[in-house]
Design an enzyme around this catalytic site. Structure first.
Site, mmCIF file in Angstrom:
data_model
loop_
_atom_site.group_PDB
_atom_site.id
_atom_site.type_symbol
_atom_site.label_atom_id
_atom_site.label_comp_id
_atom_site.label_asym_id
_atom_site.label_seq_id
_atom_site.Cartn_x
_atom_site.Cartn_y
_atom_site.Cartn_z
ATOM 1 C CG HIS A 253 39.428 64.494 41.631
ATOM 2 N ND1 HIS A 253 39.756 64.588 40.013
ATOM 3 C CD2 HIS A 253 39.962 64.786 42.340
ATOM 4 C CE1 HIS A 253 40.985 65.395 40.225
ATOM 5 N NE2 HIS A 253 41.363 65.561 41.247
ATOM 6 C CD GLU A 254 39.869 65.170 46.163
ATOM 7 O OE1 GLU A 254 41.283 65.044 46.442
ATOM 8 O OE2 GLU A 254 39.781 66.309 45.445
ATOM 9 C CG HIS A 257 44.903 63.808 44.270
ATOM 10 N ND1 HIS A 257 45.619 64.177 44.064
ATOM 11 C CD2 HIS A 257 43.464 64.753 44.506
ATOM 12 C CE1 HIS A 257 45.225 64.980 43.189
ATOM 13 N NE2 HIS A 257 43.937 65.898 42.705
ATOM 14 C CD GLU A 292 43.989 67.389 39.567
ATOM 15 O OE1 GLU A 292 44.434 67.718 40.918
ATOM 16 O OE2 GLU A 292 43.168 67.843 39.658
#
Lengths: 502, 502
Positions: A253-254, A257, A292
């Site tokens: 997830h990170e 980003h 996101e």
């Protein structure tokens, strides 16, 4: 270099430094440093704010606009500084003071399961946030002014019907899933040493294209990504040694980003187009929702796909031979996609997560509009959880008190999680159309074509375009939930052997 | 809070933040971040400088002095800002530009053993440093103005005779030692895993009183200590897996610095008395020499003493049973105190280190005075090494090119190492006089009385007093080499079984 460019570079430098202080405080700082660090951050914020709102900067902005009326950076700067100048200093001070206090009270109230303790602070925060909305200005709904802080251009009039459409899709899908047998998940809860979790997750992050010469992975209580220009983009994760998916998917997830921030065009470094002037911090992504969309795309669309685990499960099994003995890639894929209603947002699965968001967005927009009182909030919360998730809320700590957001005045930020999901599916569909071999490339572990498409259409632009413009340019349409609904239907119909779902 | 206090707090905050950026760049930052980080540091330095030299701050300082003419912080501020305002902006810019370039050229020249490549840059640096000295002002010797940047109040007229006295003591002592058999040191070069070195060193640091709730230990290429107020004081060390003393004594050395910073009185945090305004960085210690006196005191006086290893060697041996099998505490103590002339300053032992310093100080003071040309520097260097250390310098890379200092314009900083040694012995003698049980306390591992005495007489005062005032207050005398000479004579006479040495 123009005076506008020179002063913008200074402001971006200061905002990047604030990010360094923030990263250090959350990953490295010894506990004794917290008070003086907060003072240091406050001083630096003051300096950045002063430079941003200085007459010299306004003059430079106007000169830049005289030279080129279409200068995006100058336009955005003027919009942001005009908005900030509309906010009375007393309100800014009151909000800052209340935030500090309300967070502490919220933490106490949550620990003691004591909503009435927090209620007066929340009332005051709602009140000041409404004042902030009035000061910033809006056309139709006061919540629009707050949405605009996180997702420029998004309106309540667009958002609420979109969420309602998702609800009408998600709730029956969830109910259908609940009638099916649960997948096996016991092997996820075995002992997975943190160091090995880290090594495996980091290899996947690098496979996605996360560049460690311009980044690093640390541990922190709450995972996050933060950048000090595209040249230094750091991520964190949290290791739970008896639950594998946390750090693993948290890292993916990170990484999403981070790929966004590392992909911002070099020429946007040290400019307004890598700075959130309203929020006063350095960031390259166009909005919270756009950001996101990329974390969700890489975590869920790529990282929770069957093809991904068909490819990578053997290596995972090799890293954890005892823990995953006798488990198949298909079983692992089903386990990490298990759907189950839960009370806590941050523990929710891909499908029910949106339901947690919807209830917050509906309640907070009504709070800001004055249509719902703080006193009536817990009952409204609990009714919504019952209706959407089928669960009884046993106490406010696991209900209305669970999130820190409202205590810090972050009204308007929740929607961006679901908007990110919607955008992710739109971007992915556009990438599929542009890259006919995409599925085969991903199945073989070649993530470069997807990352390059995303870089070309999203990342490199930084904050040059609004989220809506970016979406239009990349996908040919505005915010449209259909690709997301199609994706979820197909995925969970397959995973849970459902009858085909609309 | 007065306006002076408020603005001082802001300036100190900014200087502490510069330290955070510096720490991060040297311990955590991925390589890709270096260019934008340098820009961020430059911007923040500019902001701090602007605030320091602003009319608003000068007005606040004068108001504070009107209210209390004996306000130390205000006095020091006025002195520093007046000095800084005497330096023409063009000179500051030229020096900054030259530093960047000269460092790179120095590194190339050192790698290629090519002094002539570096010579024109060094000439320019000497020239600009002399201009700086003239701008800052001095009474007797231009070198005094540069000394004053690191060791306020120290003069060439005091320093050179003091160094000469040390030379007259050290050189014969060294020659006497060289006639004795060498101690055994083979066991120091065995394989010592870094993680275990770290664990053992950190336990000793904590035993000295280093508070890890307000500090942390990291690895870096060059060990250092840095503080962001007394609440967050960090140290680093460098691990060499085939040489035990490096990280071990390096950690004790940095711990000495850290005890100083952690011991500064809380009320000095965020004031001028925890800021080096001339050097523009945050530091609680009174001067470079005072700081060095504490790192040397804890590293050498305590950490290299026989009593220390009688107490701690069993634990070290337990940590490294194979590496230290059959070695006694006495042998270990002799090994870590071995004296041997060497070409390289940073590898020098406790006795010969001063000889390396003397030669640099004598040469650089003559360069600044225009009494020595850059062209004649290598020959002068080599002659001095031969006379003092008895060694032939085989090449300039191991001679005049070995240190980075001159390429960065740090003329005047070298003396502080030796001044620190001298002060350490004076402070230690005063502590002994005040604490009759000191030797027994240290022998039993009770470091609290010594640390508390040092805190009381040195640490808590921060930069309230000049080094000379601090020394006078704590020891009753000015800079006096006798205690240091006595200490070295006694120590090495014992270790090398010499005839009693004057």
């Amino acid at each position: 270099m123009s005076e506008f460019a020179r002063l913008s570079a200074e402001i971006n430098d200061l905002l990047c430094i604030l990010n360094v202080l923030n990263w250090d405080a959350r990953t490295q700082m010894p506990p004794g440093g917290s008070v003086t660090r907060a003072q240091q951050s406050a001083t630096l914020t003051g300096v950045a704010q002063e430079k941003l709102l200085s007459p010299a900067f306004e003059q430079a902005v106007r000169a830049a606009l005289d030279a080129d009326p279409n200068d995006r950076a100058a336009q955005q700067t003027l919009e942001a500084t005009s908005a900030l100048k509309r906010v009375p200093e007393t309100l800014t001070r009151e909000l800052a003071a209340l935030k500090g206090e309300a967070q502490d009270v919220w933490a106490e109230a949550k620990a003691a399961n004591d909503f009435p303790r927090f209620a007066p602070y929340l009332e005051r925060m709602v009140h000041l946030s409404r004042d902030l909305a009035d000061a910033l200005g809006y056309q139709d709904h006061p919540y629009d002014a707050l949405l605009n802080l996180y997702e420029p251009g998004l309106t309540t009039a667009t958002l609420l019907p979109l969420l309602q459409r998702l609800r009408e899709h998600h709730v029956p899908l969830l109910q259908a899933i609940m009638r099916q047998p649960e997948p096996r998940t016991d092997f996820l809860d075995r002992h997975y040493p943190a160091a090995e979790q880290r090594a495996f997750s980091l290899r996947l992050a690098q496979a996605f294209g996360y560049d460690l010469t311009r980044g690093r992975l640390d541990a922190s209580a709450h995972p996050f990504e933060i950048s000090f220009t595209r040249q230094d983009v750091r991520i964190t994760t949290r290791y739970q040694e008896t639950f594998l998916p946390g750090a693993l998917f948290g890292t993916l997830h990170e990484t999403g980003h981070a790929l966004y921030e590392q992909g911002v065009a070099p020429e946007l470094s040290r400019t307004v187009l890598a700075s959130d002037l309203l929020g006063l911090y350095a960031v390259g992504g166009a909005s919270f929702g756009t950001h996101e969309s990329q974390s969700r795309l890489w975590e869920n669309r790529v990282g929770r796909s069957r093809a991904f685990w068909d490819l990578h499960f053997p290596a995972l099994q090799q890293q954890f031979p005892e823990q995953l003995q006798g488990v198949s890639a298909a079983e692992f894929h089903r386990a990490v996609n298990r759907v189950r209603p839960s009370l806590i947002r941050v523990e929710a699965d891909e499908l029910t997560y949106d339901l947690h968001i919807m209830l917050r967005v509906e309640l907070e927009s009504r709070l800001i509009a004055g249509e719902l009182s703080v006193q009536d909030l817990p009952a409204a919360w609990n009714a919504r959880v019952k209706a959407d998730l089928g669960l009884d809320v046993p106490d406010d700590a696991r209900g209305v008190l669970q999130d820190i957001h409202w205590s810090t005045g972050y009204f308007g930020s929740f929607p961006t999680y679901t908007v990110g999901n919607v955008m992710a599916a739109q971007f992915y569909r556009a990438a599929q159309a542009a890259l006919p071999q995409l599925d085969a490339q991903l199945a073989s572990g070649d993530y470069t074509p997807l990352r390059e498409w995303l870089t070309q259409h999203i990342y490199r632009h930084g904050r040059t375009y609004t989220p809506h413009e970016l979406l239009e340019r990349a996908t040919g349409s505005g915010l449209d939930p259909q690709p997301y609904l199609d994706y979820l239907s197909e995925k969970f119909t397959g995973l849970y052997a459902l009858e085909a779902h609309a």
